[in-house]
Design a protein around this motif. Structure first.
Motif, PDB file in Angstrom:
ATOM      1  N   PHE A 216      10.324  41.170   2.492  1.00 26.22           N
ATOM      2  CA  PHE A 216      11.644  41.716   2.808  1.00 26.22           C
ATOM      3  C   PHE A 216      11.653  42.309   4.221  1.00 26.22           C
ATOM      4  CE2 PHE A 216      12.446  41.755  -1.852  1.00 26.22           C
ATOM      5  CZ  PHE A 216      13.680  41.113  -1.836  1.00 26.22           C
ATOM      6  N   ARG A 217      10.591  43.012   4.567  1.00 23.70           N
ATOM      7  CA  ARG A 217      10.503  43.545   5.932  1.00 23.70           C
ATOM      8  C   ARG A 217      10.596  42.425   6.954  1.00 23.70           C
ATOM      9  NH1 ARG A 217       5.641  45.935   4.070  1.00 23.70           N
ATOM     10  NH2 ARG A 217       6.085  47.820   2.880  1.00 23.70           N
ATOM     11  N   ARG A 218       9.875  41.340   6.689  1.00 25.11           N
ATOM     12  CA  ARG A 218       9.862  40.204   7.602  1.00 25.11           C
ATOM     13  C   ARG A 218      11.266  39.606   7.735  1.00 25.11           C
ATOM     14  NH1 ARG A 218       8.418  37.722  12.017  1.00 25.11           N
ATOM     15  NH2 ARG A 218       7.812  35.540  11.821  1.00 25.11           N
TER      16      ARG A 218
ATOM     17  N   GLY B 296      23.249  41.958  12.023  1.00 23.59           N
ATOM     18  CA  GLY B 296      23.143  43.178  11.228  1.00 23.59           C
ATOM     19  C   GLY B 296      23.611  43.009   9.799  1.00 23.59           C
ATOM     20  N   ASP B 297      24.696  42.262   9.593  1.00 25.40           N
ATOM     21  CA  ASP B 297      25.194  42.075   8.236  1.00 25.40           C
ATOM     22  C   ASP B 297      24.176  41.358   7.352  1.00 25.40           C
ATOM     23  OD1 ASP B 297      27.587  43.348   8.688  1.00 25.40           O
ATOM     24  OD2 ASP B 297      28.602  41.523   9.361  1.00 25.40           O
ATOM     25  N   GLN B 298      23.469  40.347   7.929  1.00 23.24           N
ATOM     26  CA  GLN B 298      22.442  39.645   7.165  1.00 23.24           C
ATOM     27  C   GLN B 298      21.267  40.574   6.853  1.00 23.24           C
ATOM     28  OE1 GLN B 298      24.215  38.142   9.626  1.00 23.24           O
ATOM     29  NE2 GLN B 298      25.269  36.874   8.099  1.00 23.24           N
ATOM     30  N   ALA B 299      20.903  41.420   7.821  1.00 22.70           N
ATOM     31  CA  ALA B 299      19.828  42.381   7.572  1.00 22.70           C
ATOM     32  C   ALA B 299      20.201  43.295   6.411  1.00 22.70           C
ATOM     33  CB  ALA B 299      19.550  43.198   8.836  1.00 22.70           C
ATOM     34  N   LEU B 300      21.480  43.701   6.365  1.00 26.45           N
ATOM     35  CA  LEU B 300      21.928  44.572   5.281  1.00 26.45           C
ATOM     36  C   LEU B 300      21.888  43.842   3.946  1.00 26.45           C
ATOM     37  CD1 LEU B 300      23.064  47.315   4.463  1.00 26.45           C
ATOM     38  CD2 LEU B 300      25.358  46.450   5.021  1.00 26.45           C
ATOM     39  N   ILE B 301      22.248  42.563   3.925  1.00 25.53           N
ATOM     40  CA  ILE B 301      22.159  41.768   2.691  1.00 25.53           C
ATOM     41  C   ILE B 301      20.719  41.761   2.182  1.00 25.53           C
ATOM     42  CG2 ILE B 301      22.260  39.408   1.798  1.00 25.53           C
ATOM     43  CD1 ILE B 301      24.725  38.998   3.630  1.00 25.53           C
ATOM     44  N   ALA B 302      19.771  41.564   3.096  1.00 29.94           N
ATOM     45  CA  ALA B 302      18.361  41.541   2.704  1.00 29.94           C
ATOM     46  C   ALA B 302      17.913  42.906   2.191  1.00 29.94           C
ATOM     47  CB  ALA B 302      17.506  41.104   3.888  1.00 29.94           C
ATOM     48  N   ALA B 303      18.354  43.982   2.858  1.00 28.05           N
ATOM     49  CA  ALA B 303      17.967  45.325   2.427  1.00 28.05           C
ATOM     50  C   ALA B 303      18.502  45.630   1.035  1.00 28.05           C
ATOM     51  CB  ALA B 303      18.475  46.351   3.435  1.00 28.05           C
ATOM     52  N   ARG B 304      19.729  45.194   0.770  1.00 33.62           N
ATOM     53  CA  ARG B 304      20.295  45.427  -0.558  1.00 33.62           C
ATOM     54  C   ARG B 304      19.585  44.599  -1.624  1.00 33.62           C
ATOM     55  NH1 ARG B 304      26.566  45.940   1.559  1.00 33.62           N
ATOM     56  NH2 ARG B 304      26.625  48.231   1.500  1.00 33.62           N
TER      57      ARG B 304
ATOM     58  N   ALA C  35      13.419  46.437  -5.949  1.00 34.51           N
ATOM     59  CA  ALA C  35      12.585  47.650  -6.008  1.00 34.51           C
ATOM     60  C   ALA C  35      13.475  48.878  -5.878  1.00 34.51           C
ATOM     61  CB  ALA C  35      11.539  47.618  -4.896  1.00 34.51           C
ATOM     62  N   PRO C  36      14.204  49.234  -6.920  1.00 36.08           N
ATOM     63  CA  PRO C  36      15.166  50.341  -6.830  1.00 36.08           C
ATOM     64  C   PRO C  36      14.530  51.698  -6.547  1.00 36.08           C
ATOM     65  CG  PRO C  36      14.927  49.582  -9.103  1.00 36.08           C
ATOM     66  CD  PRO C  36      14.221  48.582  -8.241  1.00 36.08           C
ATOM     67  N   GLU C  37      13.233  51.841  -6.786  1.00 44.40           N
ATOM     68  CA  GLU C  37      12.552  53.110  -6.523  1.00 44.40           C
ATOM     69  C   GLU C  37      11.844  53.115  -5.172  1.00 44.40           C
ATOM     70  OE1 GLU C  37      12.760  55.761  -8.721  1.00 44.40           O
ATOM     71  OE2 GLU C  37      14.253  54.404  -9.586  1.00 44.40           O
ATOM     72  N   SER C  38      12.070  52.093  -4.372  1.00 44.52           N
ATOM     73  CA  SER C  38      11.408  52.007  -3.075  1.00 44.52           C
ATOM     74  C   SER C  38      12.106  52.908  -2.060  1.00 44.52           C
ATOM     75  CB  SER C  38      11.400  50.569  -2.570  1.00 44.52           C
ATOM     76  OG  SER C  38      10.959  50.518  -1.228  1.00 44.52           O
ATOM     77  N   THR C  39      11.417  53.947  -1.587  1.00 43.45           N
ATOM     78  CA  THR C  39      11.981  54.836  -0.564  1.00 43.45           C
ATOM     79  C   THR C  39      12.235  54.073   0.726  1.00 43.45           C
ATOM     80  OG1 THR C  39      10.803  56.719  -1.507  1.00 43.45           O
ATOM     81  CG2 THR C  39      11.555  56.937   0.760  1.00 43.45           C
ATOM     82  N   GLU C  40      11.323  53.155   1.059  1.00 49.74           N
ATOM     83  CA  GLU C  40      11.471  52.399   2.292  1.00 49.74           C
ATOM     84  C   GLU C  40      12.708  51.508   2.246  1.00 49.74           C
ATOM     85  OE1 GLU C  40       8.942  49.388   5.228  1.00 49.74           O
ATOM     86  OE2 GLU C  40       8.062  50.087   3.342  1.00 49.74           O
TER      87      GLU C  40
ATOM     88  N   GLY D 219      22.549  59.319  -1.204  1.00 51.33           N
ATOM     89  CA  GLY D 219      22.342  60.175  -2.363  1.00 51.33           C
ATOM     90  C   GLY D 219      21.110  59.763  -3.152  1.00 51.33           C
ATOM     91  N   ALA D 220      20.920  58.450  -3.320  1.00 48.28           N
ATOM     92  CA  ALA D 220      19.737  57.958  -4.036  1.00 48.28           C
ATOM     93  C   ALA D 220      18.463  58.308  -3.284  1.00 48.28           C
ATOM     94  CB  ALA D 220      19.840  56.441  -4.216  1.00 48.28           C
ATOM     95  N   LEU D 221      18.507  58.226  -1.965  1.00 46.29           N
ATOM     96  CA  LEU D 221      17.325  58.550  -1.155  1.00 46.29           C
ATOM     97  C   LEU D 221      16.954  60.024  -1.305  1.00 46.29           C
ATOM     98  CD1 LEU D 221      15.241  57.637   0.936  1.00 46.29           C
ATOM     99  CD2 LEU D 221      16.919  58.115   2.724  1.00 46.29           C
ATOM    100  N   LEU D 222      17.947  60.906  -1.296  1.00 46.12           N
ATOM    101  CA  LEU D 222      17.658  62.333  -1.466  1.00 46.12           C
ATOM    102  C   LEU D 222      17.061  62.609  -2.848  1.00 46.12           C
ATOM    103  CD1 LEU D 222      20.726  64.035   0.259  1.00 46.12           C
ATOM    104  CD2 LEU D 222      18.356  63.984   1.054  1.00 46.12           C
ATOM    105  N   LYS D 223      17.547  61.889  -3.869  1.00 48.31           N
ATOM    106  CA  LYS D 223      16.987  62.078  -5.214  1.00 48.31           C
ATOM    107  C   LYS D 223      15.527  61.660  -5.272  1.00 48.31           C
ATOM    108  CE  LYS D 223      21.294  61.623  -7.847  1.00 48.31           C
ATOM    109  NZ  LYS D 223      22.064  60.799  -8.800  1.00 48.31           N
TER     110      LYS D 223
END
Length: 598
Positions: free
Chosen positions: A94-96, A107-115, A121-126, A149-153
């Motif tokens: 995913f990083r790659r 940027g929009d494609q990068a966001l698709i990949a991040a989502r 990995a819903p518990e991935s802080t990264e 909000g999820a990141l702060l949790k």
């Protein structure tokens, strides 16, 4: 199969951007290495066997993706490798993929990949951090609340308050601060009620409100945080930013210092804020306390010296600046890293000491201090001081030529040179020549509020009162929040004892823009005196003089005391003013008109 062919390691190689050729070489080497390994002597000594998840279809997919990228087709590479990342769930993949999209400015494609990464990995802080960063970069603020909000949790409880406190700095460069506030307010709301995060949440929301122009809401949040934790620095530091516009904010700073008297960092910042507000007497009190509490806090000595110099206390200024230099040089000898002991800071001290020497009339010492400055970014300031020394030696034209010869790289440089030349002429009481310099500057740079204001002050010196008023009203029209212009016009009317109601309204407007500034209080006190309100005039002038014991304020306060029958007290105030600046025109005129001899 060797250890380094495990799937996670291969993905790591991909994330480092290795070429297809290197991948193939690595695989070939791995195969050869596996065939050459000698058999273990005993089953117990056999190395554990890891079965790679890199099957033939996956290897082929990765190979195709990298080949598409090498061929200049990042869009194709993105699609192929994103599919591989989704199927395998490998975070390094995913990083790659995100890296490929960002390199292609997609940027929009990068966001698709991040989502997609978050779904795997819903518990991935990264994954959450990456999603938040991309949303910020794309300025998609309405979508920020959920991942933030999820990141702060997911943040560790002992680190959560720090993460909340850092949010305003993370978002400070974003446009549309009101939208930023709307996005973060629901995220931070739950943390206002949790004891371990309450102060940080209140302070962060206060800062966001302040940037969004919601000063009243910001002040309310700071009051709540201060009442919960009076010793916390955060509320006090944000309150300091509001000192010039919200008088109530100062009470929060004072409450913090009362609860935590040894808070030298806050006290130093408070002293500097008071100095910016022209409240020199109050600033000196706070800065002196810092130097006593922590003599190695170099910035306090420097600021204290500058303030004493501005008040024309050369002896006290010299003492503070020499104390700064001694400690700065000691810190340098000891190898301590401190920006306030660095060459640029020391050069600033040399410049201030040159001014001290000028005030004492020791022009030779002033030249010696200037010679120590050397190369500096403040070339104009250095040359202005040299020009001032020349003017005091009767070489005014030589000083002007020195300023005129300075290099110019942009319009700001030109304006600064012209303003410096006008100030040099003003100091020499060459009013007409200074007026002409600024007149030429205003023809060259039309509608510059600062230049117009400076020219208006010289029009007054030339007794061109209609011209002064015209210029000041133009400044107000160009820059409605320019409080100096309101004050100058109001004071000039009061000084001529004409249109006093209008004068009072103008000065009150200036005070709305800069509450409690001593020179504005002085002007209002002078208007009240002209209107016959002696008690109110005395109150205002005493408040102004306490905050800034300036010679001109002393002249006004002394006159009010004198006409109220408090003549010994008036003489004491006038003597104090004369001790700072015996040549002050307002003081001299006041004493002559009242026929008072000190």
């Amino acid at each position: 199969m060797p250890d380094f062919l495990r799937r996670t390691t291969l993905a790591r190689l991909l994330s480092q951007g290795l070429t297809v050729a290197v991948m193939c070489s690595a695989l070939a080497a791995a195969s050869s290495h596996a065939q050459e390994q000698p058999a273990a002597e005993t089953p117990a000594a056999a190395a554990p066997i890891y079965n790679s998840e890199l099957d033939a279809p996956l290897f082929y997919q990765l190979l195709i993706g990298e080949m598409e990228l090498r061929a200049g087709e990042p869009g194709n590479a993105f699609q192929v490798l994103l599919d591989a990342a989704r199927r395998t769930g490998d975070e390094a993949l995913f990083r790659r993929v995100i890296g490929i999209a960002l390199q292609a400015r997609a940027g929009d494609q990068a966001l698709i990949a991040a989502r997609a990464w978050r779904q795997i990995a819903p518990e991935s802080t990264e994954a959450l951090q990456t999603t938040v960063q991309l949303l910020l970069g794309l300025n998609r603020l309405p979508e920020l609340s959920e991942p933030l909000g999820a990141l702060l949790k997911l943040t560790a409880p002992d680190q959560r308050a720090g993460a909340i406190a850092a949010l305003p700095r993370l978002l400070q460069r974003l446009p549309e601060p009101k939208r930023v506030l709307s996005a973060l307010e629901p995220v931070l709301q739950p943390y206002l009620l949790q004891p371990e995060t309450s102060t940080a949440a209140h302070v962060s929301l206060a800062r966001l409100n302040l940037v969004a122009g919601e000063a009243t809401a910001a002040l309310g949040l700071l009051k709540a945080a201060s009442s919960q934790e009076p010793g916390a620095e955060g509320p006090a530091l944000v309150a300091l930013e509001m000192l010039s516009s919200e008088p109530e904010a100062e009470a929060l700073v004072q409450a913090h210092l009362k609860a935590k008297p040894a808070s030298d960092f806050v006290r130093l910042a408070y002293g500097r804020a008071l100095a910016r507000a022209q409240r020199h007497g109050d600033a000196i009190r706070e800065l002196s306390a810092v130097t006593q509490s922590d003599p190695d806090m170099l910035g306090a000595w420097m600021s204290l010296g500058a303030l004493q110099l501005d008040l024309r206390h050369p002896k006290e200024a010299e003492t503070a600046l020499n104390a700064y230099l001694e400690r700065a040089e000691a810190a340098t000898r000891d190898g301590k890293t401190n920006p306030e002991a660095g060459p640029e800071a020391r050069q600033q001290a040399y410049l201030l000491l040159a001014q001290v020497a000028e005030q004492k009339g020791d022009l030779k010492a002033a030249e010696a201090w200037l010679a120590k400055v050397g190369d500096t970014k403040e070339l104009l300031q250095v040359q202005y001081r040299r020009a001032s020394v020349l003017a005091r030696q009767g070489k005014l034209e030589q000083g002007r030529k020195l300023l005129q010869s300075l290099p110019e790289q942009n319009d700001d440089d030109i304006k600064s040179k012209l303003t410096a030349e006008a100030q040099l002429l003003r100091d020499a009481k060459q009013w007409r020549a200074a007026y002409e310099v600024l007149g030429a500057a205003n023809k060259r740079f039309e509608n510059d509020a600062n230049l117009l204001y400076e020219q208006s002050m010289l029009a007054e010196k030339l007794d061109r009162m209609d011209e002064m008023e015209r210029l000041l009203r133009k400044v107000i029209a160009l820059k409605p929040d320019y409080h100096h212009a309101y004050n100058a016009l109001g004071y000039s009317l009061a000084e001529r004892n004409t249109r006093l109601d209008e004068a009072k309204r103008l000065i009150q407007k200036a005070l709305e823009l800069a509450p409690n500034e001593p020179f504005l209080l002085d002007s209002l006190g002078w208007v009240e005196y002209r209107m016959g309100q002696k008690d109110e005039a005395l109150r205002l002038l005493q408040q102004a003089y306490k905050s800034r014991p300036d010679t001109e304020i002393a002249a006004h306060l002394g006159e009010v005391l004198w006409v109220m029958g408090k003549q010994e007290e008036a003489k004491r105030v006038w003597r104090e003013g004369a001790g700072r600046d015996r040549t002050n025109e307002v003081l001299k005129e006041t004493l002559a008109r009242l026929r008072v001899s000190l």
